[in-house]
Design an enzyme around this catalytic site. Structure first.
Site, short mmCIF file in Angstrom:
data_model
loop_
_atom_site.label_atom_id
_atom_site.label_comp_id
_atom_site.label_asym_id
_atom_site.label_seq_id
_atom_site.Cartn_x
_atom_site.Cartn_y
_atom_site.Cartn_z
N ASP A 1 16.01 14.69 15.12
CA ASP A 1 16.91 14.22 14.07
C ASP A 1 16.92 12.69 13.98
OD1 ASP A 1 18.75 14.44 12.05
OD2 ASP A 1 20.47 14.76 13.36
N ASN B 1 17.27 23.14 5.08
CA ASN B 1 16.66 21.90 4.56
C ASN B 1 16.19 21.99 3.11
OD1 ASN B 1 15.23 20.87 7.77
ND2 ASN B 1 17.12 20.24 6.78
C1 FPP Z 1 15.62 15.28 10.63
O1 FPP Z 1 15.85 13.94 10.25
C2 FPP Z 1 14.25 15.61 10.50
C3 FPP Z 1 13.72 16.57 9.67
C4 FPP Z 1 14.49 17.41 8.79
C5 FPP Z 1 12.29 16.77 9.62
C6 FPP Z 1 11.58 16.77 10.94
C7 FPP Z 1 10.21 16.49 10.65
C8 FPP Z 1 9.45 15.62 11.29
C9 FPP Z 1 9.79 14.88 12.52
C10 FPP Z 1 8.14 15.40 10.68
C11 FPP Z 1 7.02 15.79 11.50
C12 FPP Z 1 6.96 17.13 12.03
C13 FPP Z 1 5.80 17.75 12.16
C14 FPP Z 1 5.69 19.02 12.86
C15 FPP Z 1 4.60 17.16 11.59
P1 FPP Z 1 16.86 13.69 9.08
O2 FPP Z 1 16.08 13.56 7.84
O3 FPP Z 1 17.89 14.76 9.07
O4 FPP Z 1 17.47 12.34 9.51
P2 FPP Z 1 18.92 11.82 9.17
O5 FPP Z 1 19.86 12.73 9.89
O6 FPP Z 1 18.92 10.44 9.72
O7 FPP Z 1 19.07 11.88 7.68
#
Ligand code: FPP
Length: 239
Positions: free
Chosen positions: A17, A65
């Site tokens: 996250d 998501n």
């Molecule tokens: C959460 O950060 C992250 C995600 C919803 C996506 C996770 C994906 C990756 C790390 C990309 C790579 C993965 C692979 C397998 C290639 P957020 O967007 O919720 O962050 P925030 O809470 O700060 O908004």
């Protein structure tokens, strides 16, 4: 049991996250954070053998998501496709077996075929087992498992008396995995957000303030080391 656990966690699951906030802090679009996050995945996978982690499960995209903007969802899906295309060779050579959990029905055909191919390509690897949760939700997984179980009963292949925890676990997406010993969540939120609900019944949790794109293999190793000092009792009282 405790003595063995003190050596370190065999299965680590991570809620990656903080990508969005990482990008926002730099005045960049959220997708820039996801790309930076994807780079970290390789570093953490490579660190696993050094610290005795055999199974790594990462939460890439949840069933919730889809509620994000169309731009972000499309960007993430493109990122997953590119990640598989670009990383396949390295994953194969490094002995990583990749598998995916989650509902593939809602994912586009091109992505699903890349996922299928990567699973097949790496199927004889055994150094590290990387499981990527994509369109995954714990409740959704248990619901799909219950549906399949009900179908088996309907068909007369099982009866209601066969339904116990062990049988149900065989219908989960994670049927090939041991339960996680340690669940890590980055970015300061102390929630499990529908991740591995059934499987984490006895897991330890580690909530870190670090945003995922800043999570280094050094910090990963520190967390794994700290786990080794904990006693796990699985509900029992140990002498
Ligand atoms: C959460 O950060 C992250 C995600 C919803 C996506 C996770 C994906 C990756 C790390 C990309 C790579 C993965 C692979 C397998 C290639 P957020 O967007 O919720 O962050 P925030 O809470 O700060 O908004």
């Amino acid at each position: 049991m405790t003595k063995m656990d003190k050596i370190g966690p065999r299965h680590v699951a991570i809620i990656m996250d903080g990508n969005g906030r990482w990008a926002q802090q730099r005045g960049r679009p959220r997708l820039v954070g996801h790309h930076a996050g994807a780079k970290r995945v390789r570093e953490i996978v490579e660190a696993c053998p050094d610290v005795g982690v055999k199974y790594l499960t990462i939460f890439a995209f949840s069933t919730e998501n889809w509620k994000r903007t169309q731009t972000e969802v499309a960007g993430l899906m493109r990122l997953f496709r590119r990640y598989i295309e670009r990383e396949a060779r390295a994953l194969l050579q490094e002995g990583v077996r990749v598998r995916f959990i989650g509902d593939r029905m809602k994912l586009d055909d091109k992505l699903v075929s890349l996922m299928d191919n990567l699973e097949l390509l790496t199927s004889t690897n055994d150094k590290v087992h990387l499981t990527i949760a994509l369109n995954y939700g714990g409740r959704d997984e248990v619901t799909r498992a219950a549906q399949r179980l009900a179908f088996e009963i309907e068909q007369g292949r099982l009866t209601h008396k066969d339904v116990d925890a062990e049988t149900l676990a065989k219908f989960l997406d994670t049927q090939f995995l041991p339960d996680p010993d340690l669940v890590i969540r980055t970015s300061g939120e102390a929630r499990i957000s529908n991740f591995l609900l059934w499987q984490s019944a006895y897991a330890e949790y580690e909530f870190l303030d670090t945003l995922w794109p800043d999570f280094t293999s050094d910090e990963f190793k520190t967390v794994i080391g700290a786990y080794g000092t904990r006693d796990r009792r699985y509900g029992a009282v140990l002498a």
